[in-house]
Design a protein around this motif. Sequence first.
Motif, mmCIF file in Angstrom:
data_model
loop_
_atom_site.group_PDB
_atom_site.id
_atom_site.type_symbol
_atom_site.label_atom_id
_atom_site.label_comp_id
_atom_site.label_asym_id
_atom_site.label_seq_id
_atom_site.Cartn_x
_atom_site.Cartn_y
_atom_site.Cartn_z
ATOM 1 N N ILE A 1 53.482 44.761 35.980
ATOM 2 C CA ILE A 1 53.880 44.917 34.580
ATOM 3 C C ILE A 1 54.444 46.314 34.334
ATOM 4 O O ILE A 1 55.454 46.477 33.633
ATOM 5 C CB ILE A 1 52.690 44.619 33.643
ATOM 6 N N ALA A 2 53.815 47.324 34.931
ATOM 7 C CA ALA A 2 54.300 48.695 34.775
ATOM 8 C C ALA A 2 55.731 48.840 35.288
ATOM 9 O O ALA A 2 56.524 49.630 34.754
ATOM 10 C CB ALA A 2 53.372 49.667 35.497
ATOM 11 N N LEU A 3 56.074 48.063 36.314
ATOM 12 C CA LEU A 3 57.437 48.105 36.854
ATOM 13 C C LEU A 3 58.428 47.354 35.969
ATOM 14 O O LEU A 3 59.462 47.901 35.570
ATOM 15 C CB LEU A 3 57.457 47.504 38.262
ATOM 16 N N VAL A 4 58.117 46.104 35.649
ATOM 17 C CA VAL A 4 59.118 45.272 34.973
ATOM 18 C C VAL A 4 59.302 45.631 33.502
ATOM 19 O O VAL A 4 60.368 45.372 32.939
ATOM 20 C CB VAL A 4 58.776 43.770 35.113
ATOM 21 N N CYS A 5 58.296 46.206 32.867
ATOM 22 C CA CYS A 5 58.470 46.530 31.445
ATOM 23 C C CYS A 5 59.491 47.640 31.247
ATOM 24 O O CYS A 5 59.976 47.849 30.132
ATOM 25 C CB CYS A 5 57.135 46.891 30.794
ATOM 26 N N GLN A 6 59.839 48.339 32.347
ATOM 27 C CA GLN A 6 60.845 49.398 32.268
ATOM 28 C C GLN A 6 62.225 48.925 32.722
ATOM 29 O O GLN A 6 63.150 49.733 32.846
ATOM 30 C CB GLN A 6 60.400 50.591 33.112
ATOM 31 N N GLU A 7 62.357 47.624 32.996
ATOM 32 C CA GLU A 7 63.657 47.063 33.394
ATOM 33 C C GLU A 7 64.441 46.647 32.157
ATOM 34 O O GLU A 7 64.081 45.678 31.480
ATOM 35 C CB GLU A 7 63.456 45.857 34.318
ATOM 36 N N PRO A 8 65.513 47.351 31.836
ATOM 37 C CA PRO A 8 66.251 47.066 30.599
ATOM 38 C C PRO A 8 66.720 45.619 30.508
ATOM 39 O O PRO A 8 67.395 45.113 31.404
ATOM 40 C CB PRO A 8 67.439 48.033 30.660
ATOM 41 N N LYS A 9 66.296 44.946 29.450
ATOM 42 C CA LYS A 9 66.756 43.599 29.078
ATOM 43 C C LYS A 9 66.308 42.481 30.018
ATOM 44 O O LYS A 9 66.668 41.323 29.800
ATOM 45 C CB LYS A 9 68.283 43.564 28.928
ATOM 46 N N MET A 10 65.524 42.794 31.060
ATOM 47 C CA MET A 10 64.970 41.712 31.869
ATOM 48 C C MET A 10 64.017 40.906 31.005
ATOM 49 O O MET A 10 63.180 41.471 30.299
ATOM 50 C CB MET A 10 64.215 42.256 33.081
ATOM 51 N N LEU A 11 64.140 39.584 31.027
ATOM 52 C CA LEU A 11 63.257 38.737 30.236
ATOM 53 C C LEU A 11 61.953 38.534 31.002
ATOM 54 O O LEU A 11 61.942 37.953 32.087
ATOM 55 C CB LEU A 11 63.921 37.387 29.945
ATOM 56 N N VAL A 12 60.854 39.020 30.430
ATOM 57 C CA VAL A 12 59.542 38.918 31.047
ATOM 58 C C VAL A 12 58.662 38.071 30.141
ATOM 59 O O VAL A 12 58.337 38.479 29.017
ATOM 60 C CB VAL A 12 58.914 40.309 31.259
ATOM 61 N N ASN A 13 58.287 36.887 30.600
ATOM 62 C CA ASN A 13 57.486 35.963 29.795
ATOM 63 C C ASN A 13 56.013 36.065 30.171
ATOM 64 O O ASN A 13 55.650 35.855 31.332
ATOM 65 C CB ASN A 13 57.965 34.522 30.002
ATOM 66 N N VAL A 14 55.165 36.374 29.193
ATOM 67 C CA VAL A 14 53.723 36.412 29.462
ATOM 68 C C VAL A 14 53.168 35.001 29.409
ATOM 69 O O VAL A 14 53.697 34.126 28.711
ATOM 70 C CB VAL A 14 52.977 37.321 28.462
ATOM 71 N N ASN A 15 52.090 34.786 30.149
ATOM 72 C CA ASN A 15 51.496 33.463 30.245
ATOM 73 C C ASN A 15 50.345 33.264 29.263
ATOM 74 O O ASN A 15 49.887 32.141 29.067
ATOM 75 C CB ASN A 15 50.991 33.227 31.675
ATOM 76 N N SER A 16 49.877 34.342 28.656
ATOM 77 C CA SER A 16 48.748 34.256 27.727
ATOM 78 C C SER A 16 48.811 35.420 26.752
ATOM 79 O O SER A 16 49.470 36.439 27.013
ATOM 80 C CB SER A 16 47.413 34.300 28.490
#
Length: 396
Positions: A106-121
């Motif tokens: 999460i620490a890595l992907v939350c800094q990826e501009p505009k990448m769609l990250v879907n949480v499961n819960s």
Amino acid sequence: MSAANDIVGAVKAIIPLLNEEDTSVMLVHLPRLKERLKHLSNCFSKDVQHSIAVKTNPHPEVLAQLVKWGYGLEAASLEEVRLAQDAGCPGSKIIFDSPVKTRAEIALVCQEPKMLVNVNSIEELARFPQEVLCTLGIRVNPQVHTGAPEMFDVSKNESKFGVAVTERTQIIEAALSYPVSALHIHSGSQMKDLEVQRIALESLRDLAHEINTRLPGKISVLDIGGGLPSESMKDQTKMKAYGSLVTEVFKGCSFKLVTEFGQWVHAEAGFALSRIEYKLAPNRLFIHLGADFFMRDAYTTPRSFPLSVWNRSGKEYRGEKAAFDLAGPLCFAGDYLAHGALIDPSVQEGDYLVVDHTGANTYGLWSRHCSRSVPSLWAWDGEKMKKWSHRQTINY
């Protein structure tokens, strides 16, 4: 089927290239793949983003080809995110859907501009900072039954995927409390009932509208997943019908729509060859592709693959048919590609069985059972054959 899209030329081209080690090979049929992607795009509005599921065929050259043609990629693990990035996919077209993201991921992907990250819960949201560069989404379980097979139905009440749509208040409060700007659903693989899927889409739309009523513009992206079973391009009705349904449901809406198709795109765009190693009386052929390649088919309801047999000179057998059981190479009793398959009985040991429509959930699911090496993979562009990867030894 047009001459460019059949497999006759490809089979004739690959057989002379095979050596003794090539007991089986996998192939990607690029004209078919391109045709299917074009049809997918034409069935939806031009502004819909199509991110193809990496897990369906994760070969790096396949992913690079998809990106070259302008498509995004959907990743179910951080490893697949890296495959997408290595393929040159821009972050704005990558979707990250793993249901078990670690804090480090999460620490890595939350800094990826505009990448769609879907949480499961909703609980997963608490692991994200209040300021993110990614596009953060909540996966919603629409709790519908579209006719997907039991093992692939991810919308059941007890599904491990997403927040139940009945938890409406909690979803709305979470979307308002965290940097959420997207909602996501995926009803299951091989959906059959599109009118039930309409209910799922409408519930997602209405949920987004309600959130935006509370805070205008809060939800701007809707990821509607994939899930359509493969279809012949001679038919072309399922995706057309689904595209029309999506257009109707979201008419007048300003959301950016995203899809995650996999099997529909890849299944008919691949085929495989196996040398026939043994022909045993009265009706059994032993081949070099079994549950290691067709894992889903060995453990669930088998798909019906088009079959043909060819001799070592590249000539297809076209005589009378007889029923044969096709036994794979693995050491367990369920390793059969098919029972009672209709094959020309004059086929000989050393000839080739061609299995069509194997582009989805085969290479990516290759099994380590019996430690058999992964076959080489080739690409057919309609005129010539190119080797995309050599035979690979299983590493432990």
